[in-house]
Design an enzyme around this catalytic site. Structure first.
Site, PDB file in Angstrom:
ATOM      1  N   LEU A 210      -1.119   1.822   3.804  1.00 26.28           N
ATOM      2  CA  LEU A 210      -1.946   0.616   3.770  1.00 26.28           C
ATOM      3  C   LEU A 210      -1.161  -0.623   4.149  1.00 26.28           C
ATOM      4  O   LEU A 210      -1.702  -1.573   4.724  1.00 26.28           O
ATOM      5  CB  LEU A 210      -2.561   0.455   2.376  1.00 26.28           C
ATOM      6  CG  LEU A 210      -3.677   1.455   2.023  1.00 26.28           C
ATOM      7  CD1 LEU A 210      -4.184   1.193   0.612  1.00 26.28           C
ATOM      8  CD2 LEU A 210      -4.827   1.361   3.018  1.00 26.28           C
ATOM      9  N   CYS A 211       0.145  -0.637   3.810  1.00 26.86           N
ATOM     10  CA  CYS A 211       0.954  -1.814   4.141  1.00 26.86           C
ATOM     11  C   CYS A 211       1.061  -1.986   5.655  1.00 26.86           C
ATOM     12  O   CYS A 211       1.065  -3.107   6.176  1.00 26.86           O
ATOM     13  CB  CYS A 211       2.339  -1.703   3.514  1.00 26.86           C
ATOM     14  SG  CYS A 211       3.271  -0.231   4.000  1.00 26.86           S
ATOM     15  N   THR A 212       1.133  -0.862   6.385  1.00 22.51           N
ATOM     16  CA  THR A 212       1.179  -0.928   7.849  1.00 22.51           C
ATOM     17  C   THR A 212      -0.135  -1.447   8.402  1.00 22.51           C
ATOM     18  O   THR A 212      -0.154  -2.294   9.307  1.00 22.51           O
ATOM     19  CB  THR A 212       1.483   0.462   8.435  1.00 22.51           C
ATOM     20  OG1 THR A 212       2.750   0.914   7.956  1.00 22.51           O
ATOM     21  CG2 THR A 212       1.497   0.414   9.953  1.00 22.51           C
ATOM     22  N   GLU A 215      -0.355  -5.343   7.423  1.00 19.52           N
ATOM     23  CA  GLU A 215       0.667  -6.318   7.824  1.00 19.52           C
ATOM     24  C   GLU A 215       1.211  -6.112   9.237  1.00 19.52           C
ATOM     25  O   GLU A 215       1.372  -7.082   9.982  1.00 19.52           O
ATOM     26  CB  GLU A 215       1.821  -6.271   6.819  1.00 19.52           C
ATOM     27  CG  GLU A 215       1.394  -6.626   5.394  1.00 19.52           C
ATOM     28  CD  GLU A 215       2.513  -6.420   4.400  1.00 19.52           C
ATOM     29  OE1 GLU A 215       3.653  -6.127   4.829  1.00 19.52           O
ATOM     30  OE2 GLU A 215       2.255  -6.510   3.188  1.00 19.52           O
TER      31      GLU A 215
END
Length: 449
Positions: A210-212, A215
């Site tokens: 999810l961070c990829t 962001e």
């Protein structure tokens, strides 16, 4: 000397299999014109899916002598389907796949009758599936395969020695393609491995951190999954995303395009959006044709006994040359789907509502929003509303009374299975035993057969 100008029978190739004895046939095979006629008149086959593989299956089965076919598919035709789903034309875009596919095959193959069903497979009750001798699968979804597998296995009954009763077996032929690769398999519930026995054959779906997504997106797929997994919940709080709803898919596509423009990423298209969200694998027409031919032949073998069937999993690889291999997998004796059924012991005072609560709490079932049937009779139905209202009064009645005061019997429960934080439709066969009556001894509460 034979007259070479005389018209040849359309079934001449089929006759070579059905009218002559052989060394590789089933013991019950009885060659002759009567077998061919019975196959055409009485055999009923259900084709599940009218996409790339389903179109080929309908055509091949119709040309293999099957006259009574049904096809079920919930999708409508899209422009992107036309490159490989050969039964469809440009003027068919927007029409139900099942209806158009049935019409086209009947136009080309005289004498065949194909009944289309434009709906979800879950919309049909168990009795609908009981009308068919064989079920042929042309699906691109693990969830859909799992559901049909559970339905077919729900008809299976075992004798006192836990051997499957032959008259209750509902054979399936499953095909699948992925680019230049494909498989065909024969599933005989209770005899060969069912779909759940070998679920491990399917690789896990690709998941992005999810961070990829939030962001540092780097690909078009990242932008699509951002719109699908993050942006949708932010904008539509509490509203479930439906991948089969055109407006929902269009919204995700539009948001993915905006995201891609923001980060300078190219390649977001509507077809790619569908592929990423629904995990659709690119299909190739030649692979569909090869796998369909294998599936149609296995269906003919099962229906006629003209040859021994595949044992039991064929893989095809056309990436570099042509390679095929048959692997014999072993049935899982502890399978919750194709086994004798999940054993549940109850007091005679347990109401239907309490029983449904137990299904949701059982760690091996985790079945919520269940609809319950007993020998085709609806004890309680979640939908449609008219059936829910008609069966609602049964919720406060003891299950023992609803089942006719028998000491033990089979129930079928259809509902939502919550497993690994993922919700899927499922059907389970339940062996119900009531305690303390007619010599039934106490047994430990069991979650599996």
């Amino acid at each position: 000397m034979a007259d070479s100008s005389a018209p040849q029978s359309r079934s001449r190739d089929l006759d070579k299999l059905l009218l002559r004895p052989g060394n590789l046939v089933w013991p019950t095979f009885d060659p002759g014109a009567e077998l061919r006629d019975d196959l055409q008149q009485y055999a009923r086959v259900l084709v599940v899916g009218a996409g790339g593989l389903g179109c080929e299956l309908l055509k091949d089965l119709a040309l293999s002598g099957f006259r009574n076919l049904d096809v079920i598919d919930m999708d409508r035709i899209e422009v992107t389907n036309l490159n490989r789903q050969f039964l469809f034309r440009l003027e068919d875009v927007g029409k139900p796949k099942a209806e158009v596919a049935a019409k086209r095959v009947m136009e080309r193959v005289a004498g065949v009758n194909i009944v289309p069903h434009f709906c979800r497979i879950e919309d049909k009750d168990i009795e609908f599936y009981s009308n068919f001798n064989i079920i042929a699968l042309g699906l691109d979804s693990i969830e859909a395969r799992s559901y049909i597998n559970a339905v077919a296995c729900s008809f299976l009954e075992y004798d006192s020695d836990d051997n499957p009763r032959e008259e209750t077996i509902k054979p399936m032929v499953d095909g699948g393609t992925e680019g230049f690769k494909g498989h065909a398999r024969v599933i005989v519930p209770g005899v060969t491995p069912c779909f759940e026995c070998t679920i491990w054959l399917f690789p896990p779906q690709v998941k992005f951190p999810l961070c990829t997504l939030a962001e540092t997106p780097r690909t078009a797929a990242h932008c699509i999954e951002y719109a699908h997994l993050i942006k949708w919940d932010e904008v539509h709080s509490g509203k479930a995303f439906d991948p089969d709803h055109p407006e929902h898919m269009k919204w995700v596509y539009d948001e993915a395009v905006k995201r891609a423009e923001l980060f300078g990423i190219l390649g977001v298209t509507y077809s790619l959006t569908q592929g990423v969200v629904k995990n659709i694998i690119p299909a190739i027409a030649s692979t569909n044709a090869i796998i369909s031919a294998a599936c149609a032949l296995e269906t003919l073998k099962i229906a006629s006994g003209c040859s021994k069937t595949l044992s039991n999993y064929l893989t095809y690889n056309g990436v570099e040359g042509v390679h095929s291999k048959v692997t014999e997998f072993v049935k899982d004796k502890d399978c919750l789907v194709c086994g004798p059924g999940i054993l549940i012991e109850l007091d005679t005072s347990v109401t239907l509502q309490k029983f449904m609560d137990m299904l949701e709490e059982n760690p091996k079932l985790l079945l919520s929003k269940a609809s319950i049937t007993h020998h085709g009779k609806n004890l309680y139905m979640q939908a449609p509303p008219v059936l829910e209202e008609m069966t609602r009064a049964n919720l406060c009645v003891p299950l023992y009374e609803l089942m006719g005061r028998v000491t033990k019997d089979i129930l079928h429960a259809t509902g939502t299975i919550n497993k690994d934080n993922k919700k899927t439709s499922g059907l389970r066969k339940l062996r119900i035993v009531f305690k303390g009556i007619d010599g039934v001894t106490d047994m430990d509460m069991a979650g599996g057969a």
